[in-house]
Design an enzyme around this catalytic site. Structure first.
Site, PDB file in Angstrom:
ATOM      1  N   CYS A  11       4.479   9.083   0.055  1.00  0.00           N
ATOM      2  CA  CYS A  11       3.074   9.478   0.046  1.00  0.00           C
ATOM      3  C   CYS A  11       2.910  10.502  -1.065  1.00  0.00           C
ATOM      4  CB  CYS A  11       2.656  10.076   1.386  1.00  0.00           C
ATOM      5  SG  CYS A  11       0.982  10.745   1.322  1.00  0.00           S
ATOM      6  N   ASN A  63       9.343   4.024   2.885  1.00  0.00           N
ATOM      7  CA  ASN A  63       9.250   3.625   4.286  1.00  0.00           C
ATOM      8  C   ASN A  63      10.551   2.910   4.640  1.00  0.00           C
ATOM      9  OD1 ASN A  63       6.317   3.280   3.086  1.00  0.00           O
ATOM     10  ND2 ASN A  63       6.084   3.606   5.280  1.00  0.00           N
ATOM     11  N   HIS A  67       5.729   4.468  12.584  1.00  0.00           N
ATOM     12  CA  HIS A  67       5.666   4.382  11.110  1.00  0.00           C
ATOM     13  C   HIS A  67       6.659   5.421  10.580  1.00  0.00           C
ATOM     14  CE1 HIS A  67       3.142   4.070   7.276  1.00  0.00           C
ATOM     15  NE2 HIS A  67       3.786   5.207   7.068  1.00  0.00           N
ATOM     16  N   ARG A 121       0.840  -1.214   0.000  1.00  0.00           N
ATOM     17  CA  ARG A 121       0.000   0.000   0.000  1.00  0.00           C
ATOM     18  C   ARG A 121       0.873   1.261   0.000  1.00  0.00           C
ATOM     19  NH1 ARG A 121      -0.456   4.683   2.601  1.00  0.00           N
ATOM     20  NH2 ARG A 121       0.008   3.613   4.544  1.00  0.00           N
ATOM     21  N   ASP A 122       1.593   1.494   1.086  1.00  0.00           N
ATOM     22  CA  ASP A 122       2.347   2.748   1.193  1.00  0.00           C
ATOM     23  C   ASP A 122       3.449   2.785   0.146  1.00  0.00           C
ATOM     24  OD1 ASP A 122       3.012   5.202   2.214  1.00  0.00           O
ATOM     25  OD2 ASP A 122       3.488   4.520   4.224  1.00  0.00           O
ATOM     26  N   HIS A 133       9.245   6.944   7.769  1.00  0.00           N
ATOM     27  CA  HIS A 133       9.829   7.043   6.430  1.00  0.00           C
ATOM     28  C   HIS A 133      11.304   7.393   6.627  1.00  0.00           C
ATOM     29  CE1 HIS A 133       6.133   6.804   3.861  1.00  0.00           C
ATOM     30  NE2 HIS A 133       5.608   6.929   5.059  1.00  0.00           N
TER      31      HIS A 133
HETATM   32  P1  HMG Z   1     -12.630  14.996  -2.348  1.00  0.00           P
HETATM   33  O1  HMG Z   1     -12.381  15.325  -3.787  1.00  0.00           O
HETATM   34  O2  HMG Z   1     -12.622  16.120  -1.366  1.00  0.00           O
HETATM   35  O3  HMG Z   1     -13.929  14.092  -2.151  1.00  0.00           O
HETATM   36  O4  HMG Z   1     -11.548  13.933  -1.892  1.00  0.00           O
HETATM   37  P2  HMG Z   1     -15.411  14.217  -2.553  1.00  0.00           P
HETATM   38  O5  HMG Z   1     -16.180  13.589  -1.444  1.00  0.00           O
HETATM   39  O6  HMG Z   1     -15.746  15.614  -2.978  1.00  0.00           O
HETATM   40  O7  HMG Z   1     -15.501  13.259  -3.824  1.00  0.00           O
HETATM   41  C1  HMG Z   1     -14.902  13.580  -5.055  1.00  0.00           C
HETATM   42  C2  HMG Z   1     -14.975  12.360  -5.984  1.00  0.00           C
HETATM   43  O8  HMG Z   1     -14.223  11.263  -5.415  1.00  0.00           O
HETATM   44  C3  HMG Z   1     -16.383  11.825  -6.186  1.00  0.00           C
HETATM   45  O9  HMG Z   1     -16.400  11.237  -7.472  1.00  0.00           O
HETATM   46  C4  HMG Z   1     -16.475  10.717  -5.156  1.00  0.00           C
HETATM   47  O10 HMG Z   1     -17.411   9.719  -5.490  1.00  0.00           O
HETATM   48  C5  HMG Z   1     -15.081  10.136  -5.216  1.00  0.00           C
HETATM   49  P3  HMG Z   1     -16.936  12.039  -8.749  1.00  0.00           P
HETATM   50  O11 HMG Z   1     -18.334  12.420  -8.396  1.00  0.00           O
HETATM   51  O12 HMG Z   1     -16.015  13.231  -8.913  1.00  0.00           O
HETATM   52  O13 HMG Z   1     -16.784  11.048  -9.871  1.00  0.00           O
HETATM   53  N1  HMG Z   1     -14.704   9.495  -3.964  1.00  0.00           N
HETATM   54  C6  HMG Z   1     -14.231   8.232  -3.886  1.00  0.00           C
HETATM   55  N2  HMG Z   1     -13.975   7.310  -4.810  1.00  0.00           N
HETATM   56  C7  HMG Z   1     -13.502   6.122  -4.383  1.00  0.00           C
HETATM   57  N3  HMG Z   1     -13.241   5.843  -3.090  1.00  0.00           N
HETATM   58  C8  HMG Z   1     -13.475   6.758  -2.135  1.00  0.00           C
HETATM   59  C9  HMG Z   1     -13.999   8.017  -2.525  1.00  0.00           C
HETATM   60  N4  HMG Z   1     -14.332   9.116  -1.843  1.00  0.00           N
HETATM   61  C10 HMG Z   1     -14.760  10.021  -2.733  1.00  0.00           C
HETATM   62  N5  HMG Z   1     -13.229   6.459  -0.861  1.00  0.00           N
HETATM   63  C11 HMG Z   1     -10.871  12.024  -0.617  1.00  0.00           C
HETATM   64  C12 HMG Z   1     -11.584  13.353  -0.597  1.00  0.00           C
HETATM   65  C13 HMG Z   1     -10.683  11.542   0.795  1.00  0.00           C
HETATM   66  C14 HMG Z   1     -11.707  11.022  -1.417  1.00  0.00           C
HETATM   67  C15 HMG Z   1      -9.503  12.217  -1.334  1.00  0.00           C
HETATM   68  O14 HMG Z   1      -8.854  13.296  -0.718  1.00  0.00           O
HETATM   69  C16 HMG Z   1      -8.642  11.005  -1.245  1.00  0.00           C
HETATM   70  O15 HMG Z   1      -8.932   9.964  -1.828  1.00  0.00           O
HETATM   71  N6  HMG Z   1      -7.516  11.107  -0.488  1.00  0.00           N
HETATM   72  C17 HMG Z   1      -6.688   9.949  -0.233  1.00  0.00           C
HETATM   73  C18 HMG Z   1      -5.255  10.322  -0.333  1.00  0.00           C
HETATM   74  C19 HMG Z   1      -4.410   9.110  -0.039  1.00  0.00           C
HETATM   75  O16 HMG Z   1      -4.805   7.975  -0.227  1.00  0.00           O
HETATM   76  N7  HMG Z   1      -3.185   9.396   0.444  1.00  0.00           N
HETATM   77  C20 HMG Z   1      -2.247   8.375   0.736  1.00  0.00           C
HETATM   78  C21 HMG Z   1      -2.571   7.584   1.960  1.00  0.00           C
HETATM   79  S1  HMG Z   1      -2.167   8.397   3.494  1.00  0.00           S
HETATM   80  C22 HMG Z   1      -0.479   8.071   3.741  1.00  0.00           C
HETATM   81  O17 HMG Z   1       0.172   7.546   2.866  1.00  0.00           O
HETATM   82  C23 HMG Z   1       0.110   8.361   5.088  1.00  0.00           C
HETATM   83  C24 HMG Z   1       0.348   7.083   5.923  1.00  0.00           C
HETATM   84  O18 HMG Z   1       1.196   6.182   5.245  1.00  0.00           O
HETATM   85  C25 HMG Z   1       0.960   7.432   7.286  1.00  0.00           C
HETATM   86  C26 HMG Z   1       2.168   8.358   7.197  1.00  0.00           C
HETATM   87  O19 HMG Z   1       3.134   8.067   6.469  1.00  0.00           O
HETATM   88  O20 HMG Z   1       2.103   9.387   7.875  1.00  0.00           O
HETATM   89  C27 HMG Z   1      -0.981   6.356   6.183  1.00  0.00           C
HETATM   90 MG    MG Z   2       3.364   6.351   5.212  1.00  0.00          MG
END
Ligand code: HMG
Ligand code: MG
Length: 291
Positions: A247, A256, A214, A18-19, A216
């Protein structure tokens, strides 16, 4: 001092599929992801994070997580984790999950507002409001929940993050439900000093047994940060085979910390993990070949 309930067993949470893969430039074929996950699942790892149900526009690399769930070969004793930010993601997970497989749902917030906006397009409080029904649905379905707090020492947008902000973010998640909290040094800027100070604050009212680290490895400090976390009593760490990772919404976030390096460190210090380093090395070769 460490929490009296912690043991000499260190639990490794493998986040490479995933990450790691979320940050690759190209999209990796499902068959390759599944081959990597299935190899990892034969290593003795108990937790493997296999994907996320997030917007495919935001993270196209994870758009096929539903297919990954249906095509992987479930291994006994392994819990497969997926990241879910909102109910739309929960619905995607429910549609894809396979009966009899043990899953974990990971929800995620940031300790800093800048990264929250960049990663989730909303404030920290709004992110908690969106994930609350996910946590409730998961617990009602007997799925365990884990919570990530990102940017626990530094934020790519807001700069240094105060330990009190991390403690507040932890409490925002724990107010939703009890869960293991994974403390993310998202951009790998943490040092043993800043990580130690942050942990001292968080540990005032969250036991070490409820926390994971966690890290990086941007600054090459991840192993030193794990050592200081071990000293403070933490016994759970996230890592990515082959050092995959990053990320997409945190500029400067590299891989990571590598699972094989964490195993070397903790085994060398006399901890047990139940993980076979030889299989992890094979998986690292496979993972690097996919990039
Ligand atoms: P948004 O654009 O504000 O959301 O994004 P929205 O509610 O306005 O929806 C926009 C569109 O996205 C719509 O589709 C929704 O249906 C769709 P449209 O009408 O335009 O066709 N949508 C989705 N589709 C599939 N699955 C969903 C979903 N939700 C909405 N769940 C949102 C808000 C949260 C969706 C967006 O910001 C997003 O997906 N962010 C995720 C970013 C991400 O995955 N980042 C990486 C993971 S975090 C990380 O790596 C850190 C970690 O490792 C820890 C660390 O290192 O610190 C965990
Ligand atoms: Mg991470």
């Amino acid at each position: 001092m460490g929490d009296p309930r912690v043991t000499d067993f260190v639990r490794i949470h493998e986040v490479g599929p995933r990450d790691g893969l979320q940050n690759e430039k190209g999209v990796i074929p499902v068959a390759d992801k599944v081959a990597l996950i299935d190899l990892l699942s034969r290593s003795g790892l108990r937790d493997i994070e296999v994907g996320s149900f997030v917007s495919p526009k935001w993270v196209p690399q994870m758009a096929d997580t539903d297919q990954v769930l249906t095509r992987l070969t479930p291994a006994p004793g392994v819990r497969y984790a997926v990241l879910i930010p909102n109910m739309r993601g929960w619905e995607g997970f429910i549609a894809a999950r396979v009966p009899e497989v043990t899953y974990e749902v990971a929800v995620f917030i940031s300790a800093s507002e800048g990264f929250s906006q960049s990663n989730l397009n909303c404030s920290i409080a709004e992110a908690v409001a969106r994930l609350t029904p996910v946590v409730r649905a998961a617990l009602a379905a007997d799925v365990t929940v884990r919570g990530y707090v990102s940017c626990v020492t530094d934020c790519p947008f807001d700069g240094p993050v105060a330990p009190d902000a991390v403690a507040r973010a932890c409490h925002m998640l724990l107010d939703v439900a009890p869960m293991q909290l994974s403390l993310g040094d998202t951009i790998g800027k943490g040092t043993p000093e800043t990580v130690g100070r942050m942990l001292d604050t968080v540990l005032k009212d969250v036991p070490a047994s409820g926390l994971a680290g966690h890290f990086h490895d941007t600054g090459g400090q991840a192993l030193a940060n794990i050592e200081v976390s071990l000293d403070k009593g933490l016994r759970a760490f996230d890592s990515a085979v082959g050092g995959l990772g990053g990320c997409p919404y945190a500029p400067g976030a590299p891989g990571n910390v590598a699972t094989e390096a964490v195993l070397d460190l903790v085994h060398g210090l006399g901890f047990e993990t139940g993980v076979d380093p030889d299989i992890i090395v094979q998986a690292a070769v496979l993972a690097r070949g996919m990039r």
